[in-house]
Structures are given as C-alpha cells and as structure tokens.
Design a protein around this motif. Structure first.
Motif, PDB file in Angstrom:
ATOM      1  N   UNK A 418       0.821  -1.205   0.000  1.00 38.73           N
ATOM      2  CA  UNK A 418       0.000   0.000   0.000  1.00 38.73           C
ATOM      3  C   UNK A 418       0.857   1.259   0.000  1.00 38.73           C
ATOM      4  N   UNK A 419       1.997   1.191   0.651  1.00 37.36           N
ATOM      5  CA  UNK A 419       2.885   2.360   0.689  1.00 37.36           C
ATOM      6  C   UNK A 419       3.344   2.745  -0.720  1.00 37.36           C
ATOM      7  N   UNK A 420       3.679   1.744  -1.517  1.00 39.42           N
ATOM      8  CA  UNK A 420       4.081   2.008  -2.903  1.00 39.42           C
ATOM      9  C   UNK A 420       2.955   2.702  -3.668  1.00 39.42           C
ATOM     10  N   UNK A 421       1.735   2.229  -3.429  1.00 39.87           N
ATOM     11  CA  UNK A 421       0.592   2.834  -4.122  1.00 39.87           C
ATOM     12  C   UNK A 421       0.397   4.278  -3.688  1.00 39.87           C
ATOM     13  N   UNK A 422       0.548   4.535  -2.390  1.00 36.85           N
ATOM     14  CA  UNK A 422       0.369   5.907  -1.907  1.00 36.85           C
ATOM     15  C   UNK A 422       1.393   6.861  -2.522  1.00 36.85           C
ATOM     16  N   UNK A 423       2.600   6.406  -2.675  1.00 35.20           N
ATOM     17  CA  UNK A 423       3.625   7.262  -3.283  1.00 35.20           C
ATOM     18  C   UNK A 423       3.221   7.709  -4.687  1.00 35.20           C
ATOM     19  N   UNK A 424       2.478   6.862  -5.382  1.00 33.78           N
ATOM     20  CA  UNK A 424       2.026   7.201  -6.731  1.00 33.78           C
ATOM     21  C   UNK A 424       0.781   8.090  -6.716  1.00 33.78           C
ATOM     22  N   UNK A 425       0.011   8.031  -5.613  1.00 39.12           N
ATOM     23  CA  UNK A 425      -1.259   8.749  -5.542  1.00 39.12           C
ATOM     24  C   UNK A 425      -1.226   9.973  -4.641  1.00 39.12           C
ATOM     25  N   UNK A 426      -0.127  10.220  -3.953  1.00 36.69           N
ATOM     26  CA  UNK A 426      -0.101  11.238  -2.899  1.00 36.69           C
ATOM     27  C   UNK A 426      -0.382  12.649  -3.403  1.00 36.69           C
ATOM     28  N   UNK A 427      -0.124  12.918  -4.672  1.00 35.76           N
ATOM     29  CA  UNK A 427      -0.402  14.264  -5.195  1.00 35.76           C
ATOM     30  C   UNK A 427      -1.898  14.557  -5.247  1.00 35.76           C
ATOM     31  N   UNK A 428      -2.730  13.525  -5.134  1.00 36.59           N
ATOM     32  CA  UNK A 428      -4.182  13.721  -5.119  1.00 36.59           C
ATOM     33  C   UNK A 428      -4.732  13.865  -3.704  1.00 36.59           C
ATOM     34  N   UNK A 429      -3.914  13.600  -2.723  1.00 34.78           N
ATOM     35  CA  UNK A 429      -4.363  13.626  -1.327  1.00 34.78           C
ATOM     36  C   UNK A 429      -4.386  15.068  -0.838  1.00 34.78           C
ATOM     37  N   UNK A 430      -5.583  15.614  -0.598  1.00 32.81           N
ATOM     38  CA  UNK A 430      -5.724  16.990  -0.143  1.00 32.81           C
ATOM     39  C   UNK A 430      -5.182  17.097   1.282  1.00 32.81           C
ATOM     40  N   UNK A 431      -4.209  17.987   1.564  1.00 29.19           N
ATOM     41  CA  UNK A 431      -3.635  18.115   2.920  1.00 29.19           C
ATOM     42  C   UNK A 431      -4.692  18.513   3.946  1.00 29.19           C
ATOM     43  N   UNK A 432      -4.422  18.182   5.217  1.00 26.57           N
ATOM     44  CA  UNK A 432      -5.392  18.418   6.285  1.00 26.57           C
ATOM     45  C   UNK A 432      -5.882  19.856   6.331  1.00 26.57           C
ATOM     46  N   UNK A 433      -4.960  20.818   6.304  1.00 28.05           N
ATOM     47  CA  UNK A 433      -5.361  22.214   6.463  1.00 28.05           C
ATOM     48  C   UNK A 433      -6.310  22.639   5.345  1.00 28.05           C
ATOM     49  N   UNK A 434      -5.979  22.296   4.109  1.00 26.59           N
ATOM     50  CA  UNK A 434      -6.826  22.649   2.962  1.00 26.59           C
ATOM     51  C   UNK A 434      -8.165  21.915   3.033  1.00 26.59           C
ATOM     52  N   UNK A 435      -8.120  20.657   3.447  1.00 26.80           N
ATOM     53  CA  UNK A 435      -9.343  19.873   3.547  1.00 26.80           C
ATOM     54  C   UNK A 435     -10.265  20.443   4.625  1.00 26.80           C
ATOM     55  N   UNK A 436      -9.714  20.731   5.809  1.00 29.68           N
ATOM     56  CA  UNK A 436     -10.537  21.243   6.901  1.00 29.68           C
ATOM     57  C   UNK A 436     -11.141  22.594   6.550  1.00 29.68           C
ATOM     58  N   UNK A 437     -10.378  23.439   5.886  1.00 31.72           N
ATOM     59  CA  UNK A 437     -10.884  24.750   5.494  1.00 31.72           C
ATOM     60  C   UNK A 437     -12.069  24.600   4.534  1.00 31.72           C
ATOM     61  N   UNK A 438     -11.943  23.660   3.594  1.00 28.73           N
ATOM     62  CA  UNK A 438     -13.036  23.421   2.656  1.00 28.73           C
ATOM     63  C   UNK A 438     -14.243  22.804   3.360  1.00 28.73           C
TER      64      UNK A 438
END
Length: 573
Positions: A418-438
């Motif tokens: 799963x870690x390998x997959x996350x490294x490929x997908x991490x640019x789509x993961x909205x960071x906490x601060x941006x997510x909480x603000x939205x």
C-alpha cells in the motif's frame, strides 16, 4: 469512382493504402429497386431511434412535401455498404438507423392502404420497398434484414404487420422498433385526416418519399474498405458513440473468430451496461497505464491492437476487467464474496460520493494485486475521493492522469504494498489544512452524502466502536437553525450572510426520525429541550450544551466537525 487514402501513423499516406469506392445519388425507390438485400450485420448496434428522431424525420418529409410545389430532390443522408460473400447482399456499415426508419415509414403507408381497403396499393408498396418475390421458390425475400437482436421483431411487426401486443420482457431496442412504427402510422393517419384530399395526399407522400428523398449510397469492395469510409465519415465530432467505432474495428479483425468476438463483446456490454461501455473502454486503457482522452480512444485501440491476435488478447482482458468494473459499482456483487466484508462499506461510500475515476486505479489493483493489498488501495482511493469531493477540485484531467500512471505501475508489477501505491497517488491527497478549510464551508445540498458524513462522524464519536449509525431511514437530517424560521430566530439571524448559513455543515445534525418530527421550525430552546437533549446520538451532545444558537456557534461547530472529518478520512503513510 472515389479514392480515399487510409491514414497511417505520422500522417503519411502510402500509395498501396489507397482504396477505391463507388458513390451514387439514389432516390429511395432507386435504392430499393437495386437487386440487393441490405443486411445490417450482427455487430452493428441495435435500433436506437427514439421519438425525437422519428418525429424529426417525418416532420422534415411532410414539410418538404407541403412547401415544395415542384419538389426537387431532398437529401436525407449517407449509407455505407460493402459486398457480402452471399450473392446479392450488401452489408450496411453506416446509416442503418435511417434506412430502418424509412422502411418503417413505407410499412406504415402499406398498413394504411390496407386499412382503407386498397389491397392493390398496399401490395404495391410492399413489393417496391419491403420485400420481393423469389421467382424460383415463390418466397418473399425482405429488402432489409436487421441484426440478430432486432430482425425477428422487425419481420413480425414491420414486414408482416403482426398486431399482437409486444411483451414487456422484449429487449428495449425492439420496443423502440415497434413504438417507432406505431408512432409513424399515427402521424400519417393524423396528417391525411387533416388534408382535404386524403387519398391523393397519401399517394402523393408515398411517391414523394420514393422519388424525391435522396440518399448517397457509398459502396466499398470489402468490409475493410467500408470501415475506412465509415471512420472518415465519423472523423469530425462523435456522430457515433466511440464504442460503436471500437466495436466495428474489433469485428473487422474477427476473421474466423468473429463469432467469438461477437459473444465476448455482447457479454461485456451486458456486464458493464451498454450506456457505460465507452467509459469502461477508456478506463480499461488507462488502467493499463495508457492515458487517453475519449476523442482519442478509438485511434488508441486501433493503433495499439493492429491484428487479430492482439484483438483476441484485448477482448479476453476486457472481458475479465468488465466484471471488476461492474462489481465496483455494486457492493452486493457476487464478485466480492471471498473478500473482507469491510470492502462493501468502502464501495458503498464511493457510491454515495458519486465518483467513478477511482475505477481506473481500482481495476488495476484488483487485476494485479493480492486481495489484501487491493482492499488497502481501494480504501486509499475512497479517502482521496472524499477529500477531493469536499475540496471541490475540478481538474479531472489531472486526476485521471495520476490514476492512470499509478494503474500502469501496478500493472507492471512495480507496486508491492500500500505504501508504494500511496507514493504514486499522494499528489491527489488533499492536505489536512486545505481539507478542513473546505469542509468548514461545505454546503449540505446532497442529502445522502450529508447524512453519510454525519453518520460517520457520529460513529467516530461513539465510545462503542462496533456501533454503526443508521444513515438511512431511521435518522433524519435536522437544520438546527431552520430553513423556515419562526420569529424567535430573527434576532440572532438578521443578515443575508447569516441566513446563508442555514445549509452549512455546522448547522446540520442527525436526529432520530420521531424526535425530528416534533420540533419543525421552533425556537432553539424548544428544539434543545424536546429533541437534541433527548437524542441518543453522540453528535448532538455538544449542541445540547449550547445556550443559544447563533452564526458564531455554527462556525465553531463546523470547525469541530472538520477536525473530526480530517481524522476519519485520512491516510497515514
């Protein structure tokens, strides 16, 4: 004689790749007077014209007939055909919908002549446009044969004028066929009733269709040449669904495997749903790491799978992937019976989010990874999808590219965990601060999604981790500051900005349905006493402790819910 050059990679044209075709302008009468039977092959799509298209063609014909005192030719489209191995048959590669509908118009005219007791004219129409007698056998041979799905219904209801009611279990395209015939017949009957000389005008419209409606008939020497013409005619825009172009190409490579190709294609179409097949084909290509836009899908498949062997392998893979694609839309699918039951919760969530692009990576994960790792990747895709949904990220092209790249790496065996997959997908993961603000400004317009979000947060707040909040009919959404407030709310909510907070996530909670019915638009103190303080849902405890409900309290609660959401929908890698 027309010469069309086949385009090959790089935009170059080779002399050997030039094909010759014949093109002629024919009236409907001339078209059906040719010594051919026009046959729509089994791989062509079923009859699909709905009321709008049928009505438009009939309206065009009658308008031209009425307004043109000395009618000239009226062009109604192009038909592309190729020779068949069977003597006297032409295979219709393009134009089958219009050709079928024109045939049904003539069948309707025949029926009306019969109703009026003029069997001679009815038989004349049938002989000229519907079928011809084989002099050797005396059998009537139809001038048009539809594909295997439609032809039995076409023969029974159109050619033979069967009056029996069509069964509800009949395929939808066959119901469209019968409906089109009935609709055309009704239009004609109504039209001639409005005319001062109905018999003359019925004969007149029959002759106008036969002698003035003009079709460009393009004849190719072979199926392969016909497909080239077909592609050229559909090169601008998407006159046909992309899936039709792909299907025609795949079947053109069928050779001795054509029956197998037809079966596989039909199975795929049934599995993923005919309306979804273009999307499925595109997602499949991207699940292999080949990012492709819809407008380029046909050419990508044609250049990527150039021969019969390649097409055979493609259809085998499409067949397997279609089952995954369909199962991703149904948590109840038998496909998941050996998987961890938690997978169903994840699929239900993705369904509520109403997202589909995640399937690009998910198809690859379930094709190439172990069930345990594939489930981890699916959970990852669910979290990413939720954060994107809340943040309102709209760059769908970039999202698809990242999913496609990750899927390609999975297909190539480069993802081990799963870690390998996350490294490929991490640019789509909205960071906490941006997510909480939205999340703080999330508007609760989507009822099912809002109920689900609040239910998940309530589960998180409950001390019993096993309990799952019912997010269906047993609980309801409650706007604490009501949508239609009584006078008691006017002091706290006076400006438009404050009133706009009514649909903010901080102003919405869950209540047991019985409690929800008691409080309507009453004052906050009444709501708190009669419902919020009596609710067993953990999410209402903080609200019941508040003295007054104000815009500031909505903002505070929205921030608190956003913080909890960031803890629930998170990935720790």
């Amino acid at each position: 004689m027309i010469r069309i050059a086949r385009k090959i990679r790089g935009g170059c044209v080779m002399a050997a790749e030039v094909t010759q075709i014949r093109s002629s302008s024919l009236t409907v009468n001339e078209l059906f007077s040719k010594p051919y039977i026009y046959r729509i092959p089994d791989y062509q799509r079923d009859y699909s014209w709905e009321d709008e298209q049928v009505d438009a063609l009939w309206d065009d014909i009658t308008l031209q007939y009425v307004t043109a005192r000395n009618p000239n030719e009226y062009f109604i489209g192009t038909i592309v055909v190729s020779r068949d191995n069977k003597q006297g048959e032409k295979v219709v590669v393009d134009g089958q919908q219009r050709l079928t509908t024109i045939t049904m118009i003539m069948a309707a005219i025949r029926n009306i002549w019969s109703k009026r007791g003029d069997d001679r004219r009815a038989q004349g129409v049938a002989a000229d446009y519907l079928g011809k007698e084989d002099r050797k056998t005396g059998d009537i041979k139809p001038r048009l044969i539809l594909n295997e799905n439609n032809n039995p219904t076409f023969v029974k209801y159109v050619l033979e004028d069967e009056k029996a009611e069509i069964s509800k279990s009949v395929h939808s395209s066959n119901r469209l066929l019968v409906r089109a015939l009935e609709r055309i017949e009704s239009h004609i009957e109504k039209w001639i009733e409005e005319r001062s000389r109905p018999v003359d005008d019925l004969l007149g419209i029959e002759e106008f269709i036969g002698n003035n409606l003009t079709i460009i008939l393009i004849e190719a020497a072979s199926d392969a040449d016909a497909f080239i013409i077909f592609e050229t005619l559909n090169d601008r825009g998407l006159a046909l669904a992309v899936s039709d172009l792909v299907k025609n190409y795949l079947f053109s490579k069928g050779g001795t495997y054509i029956s197998q190709f037809k079966r596989q294609w039909n199975d795929i179409a049934i599995t993923v749903n005919q309306d979804e097949i273009s999307k499925f084909l595109r997602y499949y290509m991207m699940s292999q790491g080949d990012f492709v836009r819809e407008r380029d899908l046909y050419r990508a498949i044609r250049t990527g799978f150039p021969g019969t062997g390649a097409v055979r392998k493609l259809l085998d893979k499409l067949e397997g992937s279609s089952r995954i694609y369909a199962a991703l839309s149904s948590s109840d699918s038998s496909y998941w019976k050996t998987y961890d039951p938690k997978l169903r919760d994840v699929l239900d969530a993705l369904s509520i989010y109403k997202v589909s692009t995640y399937k690009i990576a998910a198809m690859s994960a379930f094709n190439y990874l172990s069930p345990e790792i594939a489930l981890s990747v699916l959970r990852m895709l669910e979290v990413i999808s939720f954060r994107i949904t809340i943040a309102g990220t709209s760059n769908s092209g970039q999202i698809e590219k990242i999913y496609s790249n990750a899927a390609g790496e999975i297909a190539k065996g480069r993802v081990k965990n799963a870690r390998d997959a996350f490294e490929l997908l991490k640019d789509l993961y909205i960071p906490d601060r941006e997510f909480e603000e939205a999340f703080k400004f999330y508007k609760t317009g989507r009822t099912q999604l809002t109920r689900y979000i609040l239910a998940r947060i309530n589960d998180y707040l409950e001390e019993d981790p096993v309990r799952k909040t019912e997010h269906g009919g047993k609980i309801s959404l409650e706007h604490i500051y009501p949508k239609s407030p009584n006078e008691s709310w006017h002091a706290a909510f006076s400006t438009n900005d404050e009133i706009a907070l009514v649909n903010n996530i901080g102003n919405v909670t869950l209540l047991e349905t019985g409690l929800n019915r008691q409080i309507a638009n009453e004052a906050f103190s009444y709501k708190k006493e009669k419902a919020l303080s009596k609710s067993s849902l953990k999410i209402n405890e903080s609200v019941s402790r508040v003295e007054n409900w104000t815009p500031r309290q909505i903002e505070i609660r929205a921030a608190a819910l956003a913080n909890k959401a960031a803890q629930i929908w998170r990935l720790d890698f």
